[in-house]
Design a protein around this motif. Structure first.
Motif, PDB file in Angstrom:
ATOM      1  N   SER A 405      25.132  37.933  34.765  1.00  0.00           N
ATOM      2  CA  SER A 405      25.402  36.937  35.795  1.00  0.00           C
ATOM      3  C   SER A 405      24.084  36.252  36.146  1.00  0.00           C
ATOM      4  CB  SER A 405      25.975  37.626  37.028  1.00  0.00           C
ATOM      5  OG  SER A 405      25.100  38.659  37.421  1.00  0.00           O
ATOM      6  N   SER A 406      24.188  35.175  36.894  1.00  0.00           N
ATOM      7  CA  SER A 406      22.990  34.450  37.288  1.00  0.00           C
ATOM      8  C   SER A 406      22.058  35.380  38.078  1.00  0.00           C
ATOM      9  CB  SER A 406      23.391  33.244  38.131  1.00  0.00           C
ATOM     10  OG  SER A 406      22.267  32.549  38.536  1.00  0.00           O
ATOM     11  N   ASN A 407      22.641  36.291  38.886  1.00  0.00           N
ATOM     12  CA  ASN A 407      21.795  37.214  39.659  1.00  0.00           C
ATOM     13  C   ASN A 407      21.394  38.455  38.855  1.00  0.00           C
ATOM     14  OD1 ASN A 407      24.130  38.711  39.735  1.00  0.00           O
ATOM     15  ND2 ASN A 407      24.336  38.738  41.953  1.00  0.00           N
ATOM     16  N   ASN A 408      21.522  38.357  37.539  1.00  0.00           N
ATOM     17  CA  ASN A 408      20.958  39.346  36.607  1.00  0.00           C
ATOM     18  C   ASN A 408      21.684  40.688  36.565  1.00  0.00           C
ATOM     19  OD1 ASN A 408      19.088  39.705  34.542  1.00  0.00           O
ATOM     20  ND2 ASN A 408      17.659  40.803  35.867  1.00  0.00           N
ATOM     21  N   ARG A 409      22.976  40.699  36.846  1.00  0.00           N
ATOM     22  CA  ARG A 409      23.738  41.932  36.674  1.00  0.00           C
ATOM     23  C   ARG A 409      24.460  41.889  35.332  1.00  0.00           C
ATOM     24  NH1 ARG A 409      24.748  45.544  40.563  1.00  0.00           N
ATOM     25  NH2 ARG A 409      23.368  45.282  42.337  1.00  0.00           N
ATOM     26  N   MET A 410      24.465  43.048  34.654  1.00  0.00           N
ATOM     27  CA  MET A 410      25.182  43.147  33.381  1.00  0.00           C
ATOM     28  C   MET A 410      26.658  43.378  33.688  1.00  0.00           C
ATOM     29  SD  MET A 410      24.903  42.892  30.214  1.00  0.00           S
ATOM     30  CE  MET A 410      23.358  43.175  29.395  1.00  0.00           C
ATOM     31  N   ILE A 411      27.525  42.584  33.083  1.00  0.00           N
ATOM     32  CA  ILE A 411      28.955  42.686  33.361  1.00  0.00           C
ATOM     33  C   ILE A 411      29.721  42.845  32.040  1.00  0.00           C
ATOM     34  CG2 ILE A 411      30.949  41.543  34.447  1.00  0.00           C
ATOM     35  CD1 ILE A 411      28.900  39.984  36.155  1.00  0.00           C
ATOM     36  N   ASN A 412      30.556  43.861  31.957  1.00  0.00           N
ATOM     37  CA  ASN A 412      31.411  44.069  30.785  1.00  0.00           C
ATOM     38  C   ASN A 412      32.781  43.484  31.065  1.00  0.00           C
ATOM     39  OD1 ASN A 412      29.499  45.598  29.280  1.00  0.00           O
ATOM     40  ND2 ASN A 412      29.890  47.317  30.638  1.00  0.00           N
ATOM     41  N   PHE A 413      33.398  42.944  30.025  1.00  0.00           N
ATOM     42  CA  PHE A 413      34.744  42.378  30.227  1.00  0.00           C
ATOM     43  C   PHE A 413      35.468  42.270  28.892  1.00  0.00           C
ATOM     44  CE2 PHE A 413      34.236  38.022  28.594  1.00  0.00           C
ATOM     45  CZ  PHE A 413      32.857  37.979  28.426  1.00  0.00           C
ATOM     46  N   PRO A 414      36.807  42.285  28.915  1.00  0.00           N
ATOM     47  CA  PRO A 414      37.542  42.107  27.674  1.00  0.00           C
ATOM     48  C   PRO A 414      37.533  40.630  27.287  1.00  0.00           C
ATOM     49  CG  PRO A 414      38.994  42.819  29.497  1.00  0.00           C
ATOM     50  CD  PRO A 414      37.674  42.521  30.082  1.00  0.00           C
ATOM     51  N   HIS A 434      25.561  51.205  37.398  1.00  0.00           N
ATOM     52  CA  HIS A 434      24.604  50.188  36.957  1.00  0.00           C
ATOM     53  C   HIS A 434      25.266  48.904  36.511  1.00  0.00           C
ATOM     54  CE1 HIS A 434      20.921  52.275  37.462  1.00  0.00           C
ATOM     55  NE2 HIS A 434      21.388  53.341  36.836  1.00  0.00           N
ATOM     56  N   THR A 435      26.469  49.021  35.965  1.00  0.00           N
ATOM     57  CA  THR A 435      27.104  47.818  35.434  1.00  0.00           C
ATOM     58  C   THR A 435      28.358  47.475  36.234  1.00  0.00           C
ATOM     59  OG1 THR A 435      28.316  49.176  33.880  1.00  0.00           O
ATOM     60  CG2 THR A 435      26.328  48.120  33.047  1.00  0.00           C
ATOM     61  N   LEU A 436      28.811  46.253  36.000  1.00  0.00           N
ATOM     62  CA  LEU A 436      30.030  45.795  36.668  1.00  0.00           C
ATOM     63  C   LEU A 436      31.058  45.474  35.596  1.00  0.00           C
ATOM     64  CD1 LEU A 436      28.187  43.260  38.982  1.00  0.00           C
ATOM     65  CD2 LEU A 436      29.169  45.403  39.736  1.00  0.00           C
ATOM     66  N   ARG A 437      32.317  45.435  36.011  1.00  0.00           N
ATOM     67  CA  ARG A 437      33.365  44.986  35.093  1.00  0.00           C
ATOM     68  C   ARG A 437      34.011  43.744  35.674  1.00  0.00           C
ATOM     69  NH1 ARG A 437      35.675  47.189  30.993  1.00  0.00           N
ATOM     70  NH2 ARG A 437      37.726  46.376  31.497  1.00  0.00           N
ATOM     71  N   GLY A 438      34.466  42.883  34.755  1.00  0.00           N
ATOM     72  CA  GLY A 438      35.102  41.665  35.232  1.00  0.00           C
ATOM     73  C   GLY A 438      36.224  41.237  34.323  1.00  0.00           C
ATOM     74  N   GLU A 439      36.898  40.139  34.732  1.00  0.00           N
ATOM     75  CA  GLU A 439      37.939  39.557  33.875  1.00  0.00           C
ATOM     76  C   GLU A 439      37.788  38.047  33.887  1.00  0.00           C
ATOM     77  OE1 GLU A 439      41.444  41.026  35.845  1.00  0.00           O
ATOM     78  OE2 GLU A 439      41.368  39.451  37.367  1.00  0.00           O
ATOM     79  N   ARG A 440      38.169  37.428  32.765  1.00  0.00           N
ATOM     80  CA  ARG A 440      38.037  35.973  32.635  1.00  0.00           C
ATOM     81  C   ARG A 440      38.956  35.264  33.607  1.00  0.00           C
ATOM     82  NH1 ARG A 440      36.629  33.740  27.626  1.00  0.00           N
ATOM     83  NH2 ARG A 440      36.877  31.736  28.648  1.00  0.00           N
ATOM     84  N   VAL A 441      38.471  34.170  34.204  1.00  0.00           N
ATOM     85  CA  VAL A 441      39.366  33.365  35.024  1.00  0.00           C
ATOM     86  C   VAL A 441      39.439  31.922  34.536  1.00  0.00           C
ATOM     87  CG1 VAL A 441      39.176  34.732  37.133  1.00  0.00           C
ATOM     88  CG2 VAL A 441      37.549  32.890  36.710  1.00  0.00           C
ATOM     89  N   THR A 442      38.710  31.577  33.471  1.00  0.00           N
ATOM     90  CA  THR A 442      38.824  30.216  32.917  1.00  0.00           C
ATOM     91  C   THR A 442      39.144  30.317  31.443  1.00  0.00           C
ATOM     92  OG1 THR A 442      36.474  30.231  32.483  1.00  0.00           O
ATOM     93  CG2 THR A 442      37.193  29.127  34.499  1.00  0.00           C
ATOM     94  N   GLU A 443      39.402  29.177  30.841  1.00  0.00           N
ATOM     95  CA  GLU A 443      39.775  29.160  29.432  1.00  0.00           C
ATOM     96  C   GLU A 443      38.703  28.429  28.620  1.00  0.00           C
ATOM     97  OE1 GLU A 443      42.945  31.375  30.314  1.00  0.00           O
ATOM     98  OE2 GLU A 443      42.347  30.788  28.288  1.00  0.00           O
ATOM     99  N   ASN A 444      37.404  28.649  28.939  1.00  0.00           N
ATOM    100  CA  ASN A 444      36.325  27.934  28.236  1.00  0.00           C
ATOM    101  C   ASN A 444      36.300  28.243  26.747  1.00  0.00           C
ATOM    102  OD1 ASN A 444      35.745  27.444  30.787  1.00  0.00           O
ATOM    103  ND2 ASN A 444      33.637  28.192  30.764  1.00  0.00           N
ATOM    104  N   ALA A 445      36.740  29.455  26.412  1.00  0.00           N
ATOM    105  CA  ALA A 445      36.670  29.847  25.000  1.00  0.00           C
ATOM    106  C   ALA A 445      38.002  30.486  24.612  1.00  0.00           C
ATOM    107  CB  ALA A 445      35.553  30.854  24.817  1.00  0.00           C
ATOM    108  N   THR A 446      38.202  30.573  23.307  1.00  0.00           N
ATOM    109  CA  THR A 446      39.424  31.196  22.812  1.00  0.00           C
ATOM    110  C   THR A 446      39.449  32.655  23.258  1.00  0.00           C
ATOM    111  OG1 THR A 446      38.690  30.067  20.861  1.00  0.00           O
ATOM    112  CG2 THR A 446      40.804  31.196  20.737  1.00  0.00           C
TER     113      THR A 446
END
Ligand code: SAM
Ligand code: SF4
Ligand code: F3S
Length: 447
Positions: A405-414, A434-446
């Motif tokens: 992320s912009s604030n330098n946290r490592m984020i894992n996501f599917p 140490h790490t965060l998990r997230g999920e996509r909310v936009t369709e920028n990529a396949t």
């Protein structure tokens, strides 16, 4: 068969940056391919660090193991570079006569010639001079290895903090010319690099001529130019020093959208008395004022720091002031070290050493506080949307991706590998240690 190079970095980001340049140089000029197995190597290089005693001693312990490899294959060359080499010079070949090459952070570009000279002469080669920033003129153009890359903008340090070896091992501050830095960044952007980290021991001490401007430019000017380079979407810099953290630089954080919401600004201590003895050149109040103005200019900016505990003469009261500062400033990420006396530095002559056990206890108390801050900030990020530059497969689970992320946290996501190298928006769903998990909310990529 290609010649093989085993290279190990022991130090900071500048040290790792130098290691990458050595790999590129020896690959291009002499056909060396990197190996992870020293037993397979024809050339073994240690890029060393002397910032703390432990780091320095580790080098000699590990070198001893390399000696055994050389007994099996005498043609193997062993080289020691970096800050221990710079400080110890020929003393290394005396202590470890099986070492063939000793080179400093400013002479690593001479490695190919030194290897040749070693083979021709049969004697060890030592070159630890500080030829004014000559190395960059002799290194191949920077090569990208993914969407993030680092570019050194200055070498050395002229701050001479009383505890630190860096000014002696890497020489005085020398800035790379603006055009050279921009050429490197543009070359990396052409290779699909999207995030640049500008590197130096004190990046905000950068000075250089700016075309069409009579007065020399400063680091804020440089940032403006880097942000203009097509393709560069995010800029980080490390390390900066509080003494030169100007209002202009703070304003740049409000003005330049590509600047990441992250600053690493080492404070070292929360006690004015200790800061003065460390010769840091600022007071606790001045440091706090920088953070307050930075947070006003760039809400949400993550500020990380470095601390030293157990500097000579540090009382419980001084240490408490450091703990209070750590609590009050809510640092997001911090490195804390126990003070290590370094030969040749002014602090090494100070009386009143803090006993080792007390240093260790203070370190533990400070680290607990710092980790607590980090956990709290992770919890605050839960549910938030974060712009993440996707770096590659996640280390924990190769079927997932990871990015910062912009604030330098490592984020894992599917996600699908097609979005590697892109900025995507994630919602944070889980905050681990140490790490965060997230999920996509936009369709920028396949997906
Ligand atoms: N230039 C940067 C600065 O001024 O903050 C950092 C340089 S140094 C390579 C990285 C960190 O190592 C420092 O911020 C300091 O916390 C730590 N350090 C340096 N000398 C040390 C010593 N003698 N003992 C313990 N830690 C030390
Ligand atoms: Fe060392 Fe101080 Fe220079 Fe940082 S600013 S590298 S701590 S002398
Ligand atoms: Fe170590 Fe040298 Fe970096 S002493 S921290 S490798 S500048």
């Amino acid at each position: 068969m290609a010649k093989r190079l085993y290279l190990r970095s022991f130090g900071c980001q500048m040290n790792e940056y130098d290691s990458d340049r050595m790999v590129e140089l020896l690959g291009l000029e002499q056909g060396y391919q990197r190996t992870d197995d020293p037993a397979q190597a024809d050339l073994i290089l240690f890029n060393t660090c002397s910032v703390r005693e432990k780091a320095q001693e580790k080098v000699f312990a590990d070198l001893g193991r390399m000696r055994e490899l050389k007994q099996v294959r005498p043609e193997v060359l062993i080289g020691v570079g970096g800050c221990v080499a710079s400080q110890e010079g020929a003393a290394i070949t005396k202590r470890a006569p099986y070492v063939d090459l000793v080179f400093g952070p400013q002479t690593l570009h001479r490695l190919p010639a030194m290897i040749q000279a070693r083979r021709d002469s049969g004697t060890a080669q030592v070159d630890i001079r500080f030829p004014e920033i000559e190395k960059f003129d002799h290194l191949p153009p920077a090569q990208a290895h993914g969407p993030c890359a680092q570019v050194s903008i200055m070498e050395g340090c002229s701050k001479f903090c009383s505890f630190c070896v860096v000014p002696y091992t890497r020489g005085e501050e020398v800035s790379r010319p603006l055009q050279d830095v921009l050429t490197d960044v543009a070359g990396l952007a052409d290779q699909q690099v999207r995030e640049i980290t500008l590197l130096g021991q004190n990046v905000n001490a950068w000075r250089g001529a700016i075309p069409g401007q009579s007065a020399p430019g400063d680091f804020t000017d440089l940032l403006g130019f880097v942000a203009e380079i097509p393709g560069i979407q995010r800029i980080r810099y490390t390390t900066s020093h509080p003494k030169e953290f100007t209002q202009r630089l703070i304003d740049a954080h409000a003005r330049i959208p590509a600047l990441a919401q992250q600053v690493h600004l080492p404070v070292q201590s929360g006690s004015d008395r200790i800061l003065a003895a460390m010769k840091r050149g600022y007071s606790v109040l001045e440091y706090k004022s920088i953070l307050r103005r930075l947070r006003a200019a760039c809400p949400g900016v993550a500020i990380s720091s470095d601390f030293i505990v157990g500097f000579p003469g540090e009382t419980e009261q001084d240490f408490q002031a450091t703990l209070d500062l750590a609590t009050e400033m809510a640092f997001d990420g911090a490195y804390a070290f126990t003070y290590s006396s370094r030969p040749g530095t002014p602090a090494a002559a100070l009386q009143d050493a803090v006993p080792q056990a007390l240093k260790a206890e203070r370190l533990q108390r400070l680290q607990q506080q710092l980790q607590q801050n980090e956990r709290t900030l992770s919890q605050h990020m839960l549910g938030s949307l974060q712009q993440v530059l996707v770096e590659g497969p996640s280390r924990r689970d190769a079927s997932e991706l990871c990015g910062r992320s912009s604030n330098n946290r490592m984020i894992n996501f599917p996600g699908a590998p097609a979005c590697i190298g892109q900025l995507v928006t994630l919602r944070i769903t889980e905050a681990r240690h140490h790490t965060l998990r997230g999920e996509r909310v936009t369709e920028n990529a396949t997906q």
